[in-house]
Design an enzyme around this catalytic site. Structure first.
Site, PDB file in Angstrom:
ATOM      1  N   LYS A  25       0.764  -1.070  -0.164  1.00 47.28           N
ATOM      2  CA  LYS A  25      -0.215   0.176   0.362  1.00 47.28           C
ATOM      3  C   LYS A  25       1.064   1.399   0.040  1.00 47.28           C
ATOM      4  CE  LYS A  25      -1.153  -0.286   4.751  1.00 47.28           C
ATOM      5  NZ  LYS A  25      -0.072  -1.859   5.141  1.00 47.28           N
ATOM      6  N   ARG A  99      -6.621   2.174  11.387  1.00 50.19           N
ATOM      7  CA  ARG A  99      -6.241   0.984  11.418  1.00 50.19           C
ATOM      8  C   ARG A  99      -6.873   0.400  12.409  1.00 50.19           C
ATOM      9  NH1 ARG A  99      -0.699   1.764   9.738  1.00 50.19           N
ATOM     10  NH2 ARG A  99       0.298  -0.357  10.332  1.00 50.19           N
ATOM     11  N   ARG A 138      12.295  -5.532   2.526  1.00 46.48           N
ATOM     12  CA  ARG A 138      12.185  -4.405   2.036  1.00 46.48           C
ATOM     13  C   ARG A 138      13.346  -3.593   3.162  1.00 46.48           C
ATOM     14  NH1 ARG A 138       6.925  -1.926   4.329  1.00 46.48           N
ATOM     15  NH2 ARG A 138       7.459  -1.948   6.090  1.00 46.48           N
ATOM     16  N   ARG A 171      14.410  -0.979   8.425  1.00 51.95           N
ATOM     17  CA  ARG A 171      13.237  -0.963   9.368  1.00 51.95           C
ATOM     18  C   ARG A 171      13.432  -1.467  10.824  1.00 51.95           C
ATOM     19  NH1 ARG A 171       7.078   0.852   7.116  1.00 51.95           N
ATOM     20  NH2 ARG A 171       6.636  -0.508   8.888  1.00 51.95           N
ATOM     21  N   ARG A 182       2.874  -7.901  13.814  1.00 52.47           N
ATOM     22  CA  ARG A 182       2.385  -6.644  13.343  1.00 52.47           C
ATOM     23  C   ARG A 182       1.329  -7.985  12.527  1.00 52.47           C
ATOM     24  NH1 ARG A 182       6.826  -4.341   9.738  1.00 52.47           N
ATOM     25  NH2 ARG A 182       5.479  -3.618   8.901  1.00 52.47           N
TER      26      ARG A 182
HETATM   27  P1  ADP Z   1       2.966  -1.303   7.529  1.00 52.58           P
HETATM   28  O1  ADP Z   1       1.857  -0.747   7.364  1.00 52.58           O
HETATM   29  O2  ADP Z   1       4.479  -1.670   7.082  1.00 52.58           O
HETATM   30  O3  ADP Z   1       3.404  -2.243   9.268  1.00 52.58           O
HETATM   31  P2  ADP Z   1       3.334   1.502   8.585  1.00 52.58           P
HETATM   32  O4  ADP Z   1       4.808   2.400   8.130  1.00 52.58           O
HETATM   33  O5  ADP Z   1       1.786   2.400   8.119  1.00 52.58           O
HETATM   34  O6  ADP Z   1       3.524  -0.033   8.761  1.00 52.58           O
HETATM   35  O7  ADP Z   1       3.541   1.678  10.312  1.00 52.58           O
HETATM   36  C1  ADP Z   1       4.547   1.266  11.235  1.00 52.58           C
HETATM   37  C2  ADP Z   1       3.932   1.548  12.852  1.00 52.58           C
HETATM   38  O8  ADP Z   1       2.891   2.334  12.703  1.00 52.58           O
HETATM   39  C3  ADP Z   1       2.285   0.497  13.127  1.00 52.58           C
HETATM   40  O9  ADP Z   1       3.317  -0.744  13.466  1.00 52.58           O
HETATM   41  C4  ADP Z   1       2.192   1.396  14.022  1.00 52.58           C
HETATM   42  O10 ADP Z   1       3.076   1.420  15.233  1.00 52.58           O
HETATM   43  C5  ADP Z   1       2.240   3.349  13.564  1.00 52.58           C
HETATM   44  N1  ADP Z   1       1.157   3.125  12.961  1.00 52.58           N
HETATM   45  C6  ADP Z   1       0.197   3.655  11.320  1.00 52.58           C
HETATM   46  N2  ADP Z   1      -0.372   3.843  11.439  1.00 52.58           N
HETATM   47  C7  ADP Z   1      -0.879   3.710  12.867  1.00 52.58           C
HETATM   48  C8  ADP Z   1      -2.607   3.645  12.985  1.00 52.58           C
HETATM   49  N3  ADP Z   1      -2.926   4.314  12.366  1.00 52.58           N
HETATM   50  N4  ADP Z   1      -3.060   3.598  14.068  1.00 52.58           N
HETATM   51  C9  ADP Z   1      -1.261   3.471  15.325  1.00 52.58           C
HETATM   52  N5  ADP Z   1      -0.675   2.392  15.472  1.00 52.58           N
HETATM   53  C10 ADP Z   1      -0.407   2.995  13.514  1.00 52.58           C
END
Ligand code: ADP
Length: 229
Positions: A25, A99, A138, A171, A182
């Site tokens: 995404k 989320r 990644r 990361r 996750r």
């Molecule tokens: P990915 O989708 O690859 O897991 P992201 O970059 O979207 O990674 O998010 C990394 C981390 O940031 C998540 O595992 C969470 O800890 C935090 N995070 C990101 N967006 C949200 C959200 N909308 N609500 C809660 N935590 C979030």
């Protein structure tokens, strides 16, 4: 001038992209930004930026991000509301937000206050095994945040960003143990968004295994259809 601004405002779209980590995404959101002019809003990127700058938000969210847990809904909503205030009238792709169901309801509310709504929520779906395979290979640019994959979209020069020459890094939350956590959080907290958006007749599903270019073709057709409404 007034007419032009009004029509630009009316055609602004709010597109939600959700799916398991590794579904692509973030990559699709970058393409929507670069090729179709969307503002790319990634809450994950926003939090990583706060963490690296050691801001009060960064200090508050670091423990959640590093362990693969979710940042509390109230913190997320405060950051998102501030962002929306600064980007009124623009087409936005939300990447990794909402989320949880409370975040999705919160987004509907803050958009409604601005006479807007989520136009479409796209689930980019992928199996857990494929997600783990993709995420462990990644890499990301430390400077411009561009995403690479050592298996299927490697940089031209190892360890260096093609676009800006920045250093590529892995990361901290892309280790296999944290990825599994996750994915667990995704299944329990985020997958219920499927029913939430289905009930609003706003859900579209795309198979994330189709590959970057095919997924983007489907997304572009979707955006064209929405703009032509
Ligand atoms: P990915 O989708 O690859 O897991 P992201 O970059 O979207 O990674 O998010 C990394 C981390 O940031 C998540 O595992 C969470 O800890 C935090 N995070 C990101 N967006 C949200 C959200 N909308 N609500 C809660 N935590 C979030």
């Amino acid at each position: 001038m007034a007419t032009r601004l009004r029509s630009e405002f009316m055609s602004a779209l709010n597109l939600v992209l959700f799916g398991p980590p590794g579904s692509g995404k973030g990559t699709q959101a970058e393409l929507l930004r670069d090729r179709l002019g969307f503002v790319h809003y990634s809450t994950g990127e926003v939090f990583r930026d706060h963490i690296s700058r050691k801001t009060p938000v960064g200090v508050a969210v670091e423990q959640y991000v590093v362990s693969g847990g979710l940042v509390p809904d109230e913190t997320v909503m405060a950051v998102v509301s501030a962002f929306l205030t600064d980007h009124a009238g623009r087409s936005i792709v939300f990447d990794g937000f909402p989320r949880t169901i409370p975040q999705a309801a919160g987004l509907d509310k803050v958009l409604a206050e601005r006479s807007a709504a989520v136009d479409v929520a796209v689930l980019v779906d992928l199996s857990d095994d494929e997600a783990v395979r993709r995420l462990t290979s990644r890499r990301q640019c430390r400077r411009c945040a561009k995403i690479y994959n050592l298996s299927f979209s490697p940089p031209r020069e190892a360890g260096k960003c093609d676009d800006c020459g920045g250093e590529l890094y892995q990361r901290r939350d892309d280790s296999e143990a944290v990825i599994r956590d996750r994915l667990g959080v995704y299944h329990s907290q985020t997958r219920p968004l499927i029913e939430f958006y289905e009930a609003q007749a706003r859900l579209t599903r795309i198979d994330g295994a189709l590959g970057r270019d095919r997924v983007f073709e489907v997304l572009s057709e979707l955006v064209d259809g929405l703009k032509g409404r």
